[in-house]
Design a protein around this motif. Structure first.
Motif, PDB file in Angstrom:
ATOM      1  N   GLN A  16     -64.572 -32.474 -22.456  1.00 40.57           N
ATOM      2  CA  GLN A  16     -63.432 -32.021 -21.375  1.00 40.57           C
ATOM      3  C   GLN A  16     -62.200 -32.460 -21.487  1.00 40.57           C
ATOM      4  O   GLN A  16     -61.705 -33.469 -21.496  1.00 40.57           O
ATOM      5  N   ALA A  17     -61.258 -31.345 -21.295  1.00 39.49           N
ATOM      6  CA  ALA A  17     -59.843 -31.909 -21.429  1.00 39.49           C
ATOM      7  C   ALA A  17     -59.343 -32.400 -20.165  1.00 39.49           C
ATOM      8  O   ALA A  17     -59.587 -31.968 -19.142  1.00 39.49           O
ATOM      9  N   LYS A  18     -58.916 -33.604 -20.111  1.00 40.24           N
ATOM     10  CA  LYS A  18     -58.754 -34.229 -18.925  1.00 40.24           C
ATOM     11  C   LYS A  18     -57.508 -33.286 -17.990  1.00 40.24           C
ATOM     12  O   LYS A  18     -57.585 -33.121 -16.813  1.00 40.24           O
ATOM     13  N   ASN A  19     -56.601 -32.927 -18.766  1.00 37.93           N
ATOM     14  CA  ASN A  19     -55.559 -32.102 -17.948  1.00 37.93           C
ATOM     15  C   ASN A  19     -56.027 -30.901 -17.254  1.00 37.93           C
ATOM     16  O   ASN A  19     -55.720 -30.720 -16.155  1.00 37.93           O
ATOM     17  N   ASN A  20     -56.953 -30.279 -18.156  1.00 42.43           N
ATOM     18  CA  ASN A  20     -57.645 -29.017 -17.310  1.00 42.43           C
ATOM     19  C   ASN A  20     -58.479 -29.569 -15.983  1.00 42.43           C
ATOM     20  O   ASN A  20     -58.523 -28.973 -15.170  1.00 42.43           O
ATOM     21  N   VAL A  23     -56.031 -30.306 -13.143  1.00 42.17           N
ATOM     22  CA  VAL A  23     -55.591 -29.145 -12.767  1.00 42.17           C
ATOM     23  C   VAL A  23     -56.381 -28.725 -11.539  1.00 42.17           C
ATOM     24  O   VAL A  23     -56.025 -28.247 -10.542  1.00 42.17           O
ATOM     25  N   LYS A  24     -57.745 -28.564 -11.667  1.00 41.26           N
ATOM     26  CA  LYS A  24     -58.726 -28.038 -10.934  1.00 41.26           C
ATOM     27  C   LYS A  24     -58.847 -29.064  -9.556  1.00 41.26           C
ATOM     28  O   LYS A  24     -59.027 -28.741  -8.461  1.00 41.26           O
ATOM     29  N   LEU A  25     -58.689 -30.436  -9.908  1.00 41.14           N
ATOM     30  CA  LEU A  25     -58.575 -31.415  -8.866  1.00 41.14           C
ATOM     31  C   LEU A  25     -57.635 -31.183  -7.939  1.00 41.14           C
ATOM     32  O   LEU A  25     -57.750 -31.439  -6.607  1.00 41.14           O
ATOM     33  N   ALA A  26     -56.533 -31.066  -8.435  1.00 45.01           N
ATOM     34  CA  ALA A  26     -55.180 -30.969  -7.809  1.00 45.01           C
ATOM     35  C   ALA A  26     -55.156 -29.630  -6.974  1.00 45.01           C
ATOM     36  O   ALA A  26     -54.769 -29.691  -5.849  1.00 45.01           O
ATOM     37  N   GLU A  56     -62.664 -39.271 -11.403  1.00 42.44           N
ATOM     38  CA  GLU A  56     -62.457 -38.758 -12.462  1.00 42.44           C
ATOM     39  C   GLU A  56     -61.233 -39.467 -13.146  1.00 42.44           C
ATOM     40  O   GLU A  56     -60.446 -39.169 -14.087  1.00 42.44           O
ATOM     41  N   GLN A  57     -60.810 -40.611 -12.522  1.00 45.14           N
ATOM     42  CA  GLN A  57     -59.701 -41.347 -12.908  1.00 45.14           C
ATOM     43  C   GLN A  57     -58.235 -40.662 -13.000  1.00 45.14           C
ATOM     44  O   GLN A  57     -57.532 -40.951 -13.801  1.00 45.14           O
ATOM     45  N   MET A  58     -58.240 -39.615 -11.949  1.00 40.53           N
ATOM     46  CA  MET A  58     -57.020 -38.988 -11.723  1.00 40.53           C
ATOM     47  C   MET A  58     -55.960 -40.025 -11.314  1.00 40.53           C
ATOM     48  O   MET A  58     -56.071 -40.616 -10.206  1.00 40.53           O
ATOM     49  N   PRO A  59     -54.575 -40.042 -11.878  1.00 42.71           N
ATOM     50  CA  PRO A  59     -53.592 -40.829 -11.552  1.00 42.71           C
ATOM     51  C   PRO A  59     -53.292 -40.699  -9.946  1.00 42.71           C
ATOM     52  O   PRO A  59     -53.235 -39.696  -9.518  1.00 42.71           O
ATOM     53  N   THR A  60     -52.957 -41.920  -9.153  1.00 45.80           N
ATOM     54  CA  THR A  60     -52.544 -41.694  -7.537  1.00 45.80           C
ATOM     55  C   THR A  60     -51.370 -40.731  -7.557  1.00 45.80           C
ATOM     56  O   THR A  60     -51.288 -40.181  -6.432  1.00 45.80           O
ATOM     57  N   GLU A  61     -50.287 -40.744  -8.504  1.00 49.03           N
ATOM     58  CA  GLU A  61     -49.225 -40.059  -8.384  1.00 49.03           C
ATOM     59  C   GLU A  61     -49.301 -38.593  -8.413  1.00 49.03           C
ATOM     60  O   GLU A  61     -48.781 -37.645  -7.681  1.00 49.03           O
ATOM     61  N   ASN A  62     -50.402 -38.175  -9.145  1.00 46.60           N
ATOM     62  CA  ASN A  62     -51.054 -36.695  -9.256  1.00 46.60           C
ATOM     63  C   ASN A  62     -51.524 -36.295  -7.820  1.00 46.60           C
ATOM     64  O   ASN A  62     -51.382 -35.259  -7.361  1.00 46.60           O
ATOM     65  N   ILE A  63     -52.410 -37.125  -7.290  1.00 47.16           N
ATOM     66  CA  ILE A  63     -53.206 -36.927  -5.987  1.00 47.16           C
ATOM     67  C   ILE A  63     -52.002 -36.787  -4.890  1.00 47.16           C
ATOM     68  O   ILE A  63     -52.126 -35.707  -4.133  1.00 47.16           O
ATOM     69  N   GLU A  64     -50.930 -37.641  -4.824  1.00 47.67           N
ATOM     70  CA  GLU A  64     -49.924 -37.628  -4.006  1.00 47.67           C
ATOM     71  C   GLU A  64     -49.022 -36.390  -3.977  1.00 47.67           C
ATOM     72  O   GLU A  64     -48.470 -35.634  -3.131  1.00 47.67           O
ATOM     73  N   ALA A 222     -66.796 -21.640 -21.329  1.00 44.33           N
ATOM     74  CA  ALA A 222     -65.587 -20.864 -20.840  1.00 44.33           C
ATOM     75  C   ALA A 222     -65.146 -20.845 -19.555  1.00 44.33           C
ATOM     76  O   ALA A 222     -64.060 -20.868 -18.943  1.00 44.33           O
ATOM     77  N   PHE A 223     -66.277 -21.047 -18.555  1.00 42.61           N
ATOM     78  CA  PHE A 223     -65.803 -21.156 -17.173  1.00 42.61           C
ATOM     79  C   PHE A 223     -65.030 -22.533 -16.978  1.00 42.61           C
ATOM     80  O   PHE A 223     -64.128 -22.616 -16.132  1.00 42.61           O
ATOM     81  N   GLU A 224     -65.585 -23.565 -17.620  1.00 44.42           N
ATOM     82  CA  GLU A 224     -64.919 -24.842 -17.467  1.00 44.42           C
ATOM     83  C   GLU A 224     -63.446 -24.790 -18.060  1.00 44.42           C
ATOM     84  O   GLU A 224     -62.545 -25.396 -17.472  1.00 44.42           O
ATOM     85  N   ASP A 225     -63.185 -24.102 -18.909  1.00 41.20           N
ATOM     86  CA  ASP A 225     -61.710 -23.927 -19.497  1.00 41.20           C
ATOM     87  C   ASP A 225     -60.878 -22.913 -18.571  1.00 41.20           C
ATOM     88  O   ASP A 225     -59.736 -23.042 -18.859  1.00 41.20           O
ATOM     89  N   ASN A 226     -61.468 -22.093 -17.605  1.00 38.72           N
ATOM     90  CA  ASN A 226     -60.599 -21.361 -16.669  1.00 38.72           C
ATOM     91  C   ASN A 226     -60.271 -22.110 -15.586  1.00 38.72           C
ATOM     92  O   ASN A 226     -60.777 -22.927 -14.681  1.00 38.72           O
ATOM     93  N   ASP A 227     -58.928 -22.350 -15.176  1.00 36.46           N
ATOM     94  CA  ASP A 227     -58.386 -23.110 -14.286  1.00 36.46           C
ATOM     95  C   ASP A 227     -58.678 -22.599 -12.689  1.00 36.46           C
ATOM     96  O   ASP A 227     -58.887 -23.739 -12.097  1.00 36.46           O
ATOM     97  N   ASP A 228     -59.172 -21.485 -12.650  1.00 40.51           N
ATOM     98  CA  ASP A 228     -59.223 -20.853 -11.369  1.00 40.51           C
ATOM     99  C   ASP A 228     -60.642 -21.254 -10.936  1.00 40.51           C
ATOM    100  O   ASP A 228     -61.207 -21.149 -10.012  1.00 40.51           O
ATOM    101  N   VAL A 229     -61.583 -21.774 -12.011  1.00 43.40           N
ATOM    102  CA  VAL A 229     -62.888 -21.975 -11.737  1.00 43.40           C
ATOM    103  C   VAL A 229     -63.267 -23.356 -11.185  1.00 43.40           C
ATOM    104  O   VAL A 229     -62.836 -24.374 -12.058  1.00 43.40           O
TER     105      VAL A 229
END
Length: 245
Positions: A16-20, A23-26, A56-64, A222-229
């Protein structure tokens, strides 16, 4: 193995690509803050979205940053929540939850994933009757010393509909409207959760094997790789999986 294990949890973290994922979490945080306000104390949806991001260990600054974008005046992006339904190889039922700012793009992308992987997208309602919309809270038994009777009593008294006892976990099911009440009550009893949210849970499971299993795994990728999903709900398990794994 828990009975209601989300399919995304079956995949190894390494693929799983962390950046992907971020993006979904944000996007989920943005939508919740946009609709219910920036305070997690008064916005339960945002509180859950932040908890999922931290898991998922997303950085606090991303959340804020996501919250700030949602509550600022400069960003006019509006996301719609859409559920697409369809069938995968072998006729398995699949529900795809999306958050999108472009319905036409997302519908075309989701349809293409179904078509390229041996499935087909159907009309709204074509498979949702095979799922129940429930709140799901999963407690890891190793983390808490409470016995089955205690957990069951506390959960049912809090308003839960059912408690499923597994070898390594307790799975607490609620009506979607009672989810927040039950979660808060159990948190006040000192419990934490490895999974918490309102989900579409399959009423029955079917086995996928051989070529169908391979196609289904590629479809999930393929669904996992789609930012909208945001989430994918399915009623299949891979051959070899069971509640006793």
């Amino acid at each position: 193995m828990p009975k209601f294990k989300l399919f995304k949890d079956r995949k190894g973290k390494a693929d799983q690509a962390k950046n992907n994922k971020f993006v979904k979490l944000a996007r989920e945080i943005y939508v919740q803050a946009r609709s219910g306000g920036p305070s997690p104390e008064s916005n339960f949806g945002l509180k859950n979205a932040i908890a999922a991001a931290r898991a998922e260990q997303m950085p606090t600054e991303n959340i804020e940053r996501a919250i700030k974008r949602a509550t600022g005046n400069s960003d006019n992006v509006e996301y719609a929540e859409i559920m697409y339904e369809g069938y995968g190889p072998g006729g398995v039922a699949i529900m795809v939850r999306c958050l999108t700012d472009n319905r036409n793009r997302t519908a075309a992308d989701v349809r293409a994933v179904f078509n390229k992987r041996g499935g087909n997208m159907g009309e709204s309602g074509c498979v949702s009757y095979m799922f129940d919309h429930k709140g799901l809270l999963v407690i890891n038994r190793e983390d808490f010393g409470a016995d089955e009777d205690t957990v069951m009593m506390q959960a049912l008294e809090a308003g839960a509909e059912d408690v499923i006892v597994n070898e390594d976990s307790f799975e607490i099911l609620t009506h979607p409207h009672e989810f927040e009440q039950v979660k808060t009550a159990l948190e006040n009893e000192g419990y934490g959760f490895t999974e918490a949210g309102v989900r579409w849970l399959p009423q029955t499971m079917v086995k996928a094997e051989g070529e169908n299993a391979e196609k289904l795994m590629k479809m999930m990728d393929a669904f996992e790789d789609n930012d909208d999903v945001q989430d994918v709900y399915v009623n299949f398990e891979l051959e070899g999986d069971s509640d006793h794994d």
